[in-house]
Design an enzyme around this catalytic site. Structure first.
Site, PDB file in Angstrom:
ATOM      1  N   SER A  21       0.903  -1.236  -0.027  1.00  0.00           N
ATOM      2  CA  SER A  21      -0.136   0.099   0.133  1.00  0.00           C
ATOM      3  C   SER A  21       0.899   1.238   0.225  1.00  0.00           C
ATOM      4  O   SER A  21       2.019   1.208   0.636  1.00  0.00           O
ATOM      5  CB  SER A  21      -0.909   0.129   1.317  1.00  0.00           C
ATOM      6  N   ASP A  48      -4.582   3.396  -2.394  1.00  0.00           N
ATOM      7  CA  ASP A  48      -5.703   3.527  -1.586  1.00  0.00           C
ATOM      8  C   ASP A  48      -6.510   4.643  -1.565  1.00  0.00           C
ATOM      9  O   ASP A  48      -6.231   5.798  -1.046  1.00  0.00           O
ATOM     10  CB  ASP A  48      -5.249   3.410  -0.107  1.00  0.00           C
ATOM     11  N   HIS A  79      -7.763   0.695  -5.333  1.00  0.00           N
ATOM     12  CA  HIS A  79      -8.557   0.439  -3.993  1.00  0.00           C
ATOM     13  C   HIS A  79      -9.519   1.285  -3.721  1.00  0.00           C
ATOM     14  O   HIS A  79      -9.400   2.385  -3.030  1.00  0.00           O
ATOM     15  CB  HIS A  79      -7.756  -0.150  -2.837  1.00  0.00           C
ATOM     16  N   GLY A 155      -9.647   2.837   6.197  1.00  0.00           N
ATOM     17  CA  GLY A 155      -9.411   4.150   6.194  1.00  0.00           C
ATOM     18  C   GLY A 155      -8.060   4.823   6.836  1.00  0.00           C
ATOM     19  O   GLY A 155      -7.649   5.914   6.333  1.00  0.00           O
ATOM     20  N   PHE A 156      -7.432   3.719   7.532  1.00  0.00           N
ATOM     21  CA  PHE A 156      -5.963   4.122   7.881  1.00  0.00           C
ATOM     22  C   PHE A 156      -5.005   2.890   7.980  1.00  0.00           C
ATOM     23  O   PHE A 156      -5.546   1.573   8.076  1.00  0.00           O
ATOM     24  CB  PHE A 156      -6.206   4.400   9.228  1.00  0.00           C
ATOM     25  N   GLY A 157      -3.762   3.300   7.666  1.00  0.00           N
ATOM     26  CA  GLY A 157      -2.823   2.246   7.824  1.00  0.00           C
ATOM     27  C   GLY A 157      -2.348   2.187   9.409  1.00  0.00           C
ATOM     28  O   GLY A 157      -2.938   3.007  10.196  1.00  0.00           O
ATOM     29  N   GLY A 158      -1.683   0.970   9.639  1.00  0.00           N
ATOM     30  CA  GLY A 158      -1.276   0.693  10.836  1.00  0.00           C
ATOM     31  C   GLY A 158      -2.212   0.342  11.944  1.00  0.00           C
ATOM     32  O   GLY A 158      -2.046   0.332  13.088  1.00  0.00           O
ATOM     33  N   ASP A 194      -6.005  -7.386   3.142  1.00  0.00           N
ATOM     34  CA  ASP A 194      -5.512  -5.874   3.274  1.00  0.00           C
ATOM     35  C   ASP A 194      -5.872  -5.095   4.747  1.00  0.00           C
ATOM     36  O   ASP A 194      -6.975  -5.117   4.938  1.00  0.00           O
ATOM     37  CB  ASP A 194      -6.189  -4.887   2.102  1.00  0.00           C
ATOM     38  N   GLY A 196      -3.178  -4.700   8.259  1.00  0.00           N
ATOM     39  CA  GLY A 196      -2.479  -5.359   9.445  1.00  0.00           C
ATOM     40  C   GLY A 196      -1.640  -6.378   9.008  1.00  0.00           C
ATOM     41  O   GLY A 196      -1.124  -7.488   9.876  1.00  0.00           O
ATOM     42  N   SER A 217       2.260  -0.489   6.410  1.00  0.00           N
ATOM     43  CA  SER A 217       3.094  -0.031   7.713  1.00  0.00           C
ATOM     44  C   SER A 217       4.194  -1.016   7.907  1.00  0.00           C
ATOM     45  O   SER A 217       5.354  -0.562   8.099  1.00  0.00           O
ATOM     46  CB  SER A 217       2.150   0.229   8.741  1.00  0.00           C
TER      47      SER A 217
HETATM   48  C1  DX5 Z   1      -7.377   0.574   4.505  1.00  0.00           C
HETATM   49  C2  DX5 Z   1      -5.990   0.734   3.906  1.00  0.00           C
HETATM   50  C3  DX5 Z   1      -4.836  -0.017   4.673  1.00  0.00           C
HETATM   51  C4  DX5 Z   1      -3.619  -0.024   4.021  1.00  0.00           C
HETATM   52  C5  DX5 Z   1      -2.563  -1.225   4.744  1.00  0.00           C
HETATM   53  O1  DX5 Z   1      -7.274   1.151   5.486  1.00  0.00           O
HETATM   54  O2  DX5 Z   1      -6.102  -0.010   2.551  1.00  0.00           O
HETATM   55  O3  DX5 Z   1      -5.308  -1.207   4.942  1.00  0.00           O
HETATM   56  O4  DX5 Z   1      -3.969  -0.505   2.615  1.00  0.00           O
HETATM   57  O5  DX5 Z   1      -2.402  -0.676   5.867  1.00  0.00           O
HETATM   58  P1  DX5 Z   1      -1.417  -1.589   6.799  1.00  0.00           P
HETATM   59  O6  DX5 Z   1      -0.768  -2.471   6.186  1.00  0.00           O
HETATM   60  O7  DX5 Z   1      -0.634  -0.244   7.357  1.00  0.00           O
HETATM   61  O8  DX5 Z   1      -2.173  -2.088   7.887  1.00  0.00           O
END
Ligand code: DX5
Length: 243
Positions: A21, A48, A79, A155-158, A194, A196, A217
């Site tokens: 991502s 994303d 995505h 919505g967010f990574g990590g 996708d 974590g 992440s």
């Molecule tokens: C949706 C995004 C995240 C991202 C990956 O929130 O699509 O899932 O791609 O995030 P990580 O790998 O940092 O959890």
């Protein structure tokens, strides 16, 4: 079978693909970041796309993706974490995305939206959020090349990996295998996860039946660099499918 037992996939494991991502990438140097990801050995790059409504975050649109297209040859997948993606599907194809991932929750007529992606010449894929059952995609398997099972709330990574999605991944793999459906392109249907995905979680997802694994992440946190991170994730996923 207990609810926590993950049934084995029926068909031989599909090739493992490691997909970054770009969320954790340096947005001031996205073109160079795409080149670095390709050099690190990724199989494709996931964009994303977030509109601040379907998910509580706002990222980039087709023009940013188009600007990065010349910097890498690997497949781009969009995505689409947006409400009502239909009017802009063509713009993401024109920007250079070979696959478009439409959320089942984001459209009224999913069958029509996926058909439109194919008409535009792109590979159609469908995504389902953690609370969405696999039944939401059971009548469109013939229209997709991939199903994305979200392992976080988008919505967010990590965010933390939602391990309770593993029985859902396995059930989806069995649903696809037992349907005998070869997907939109006739080459079979991948399962992507996708959210974590890290060295600690990728084995569970792959063992459950996911073969396309998105990491943001964890990949960018790898102390030994992107290439090592990609290779390590690939090795762990492939080992899990052989176990
Ligand atoms: C949706 C995004 C995240 C991202 C990956 O929130 O699509 O899932 O791609 O995030 P990580 O790998 O940092 O959890």
């Amino acid at each position: 079978m207990s609810s926590t037992t993950v049934p084995r996939p029926i068909e031989p494991a599909r090739p493992i693909e490691i997909v970054p991502s770009v969320l954790p990438a340096d947005f001031a140097r996205l073109g160079e970041e795409c080149a670095a990801l390709e050099a690190a050995g990724v199989d494709r790059i996931q964009w994303d796309v977030m509109d601040g409504v379907f998910v509580p975050n706002l990222t980039f649109g087709p023009d940013v993706i188009a600007a990065c297209r010349p910097h890498a040859q690997v497949m781009f997948e969009a995505h689409l974490m947006v409400v009502d993606p239909d009017p802009m599907l063509g713009a993401y194809v024109d920007a250079g995305c070979e696959m478009l991932i439409v959320h089942a929750e984001s459209v009224t007529h999913l069958h029509r939206s996926l058909n439109r992606v194919a008409e535009l010449g792109a590979k159609p894929a469908v995504a389902i959020n953690p609370s969405t059952p696999i039944d939401a995609v059971s009548h469109v398997l013939d229209l997709v090349d991939m199903v994305l099972v979200m392992t976080v709330n988008p919505g967010f990574g990590g965010q933390a990996y939602i391990a309770t999605m593993e029985p859902k991944i396995a059930a989806l793999r069995r649903l696809i295998d037992e349907s005998g459906c070869a997907g939109a392109s006739g080459a079979g249907i991948d399962i992507e996860v996708d959210g974590g995905i890290s060295a600690d979680t990728i084995s569970g997802a792959a063992a459950a039946g996911a073969n396309v694994l998105v990491s943001g992440s964890a990949l960018y946190r790898c102390a030994d660099g992107l290439a090592h991170g990609v290779a390590d994730l690939r090795c762990r996923a492939e080992a899990a499918t052989r176990a």
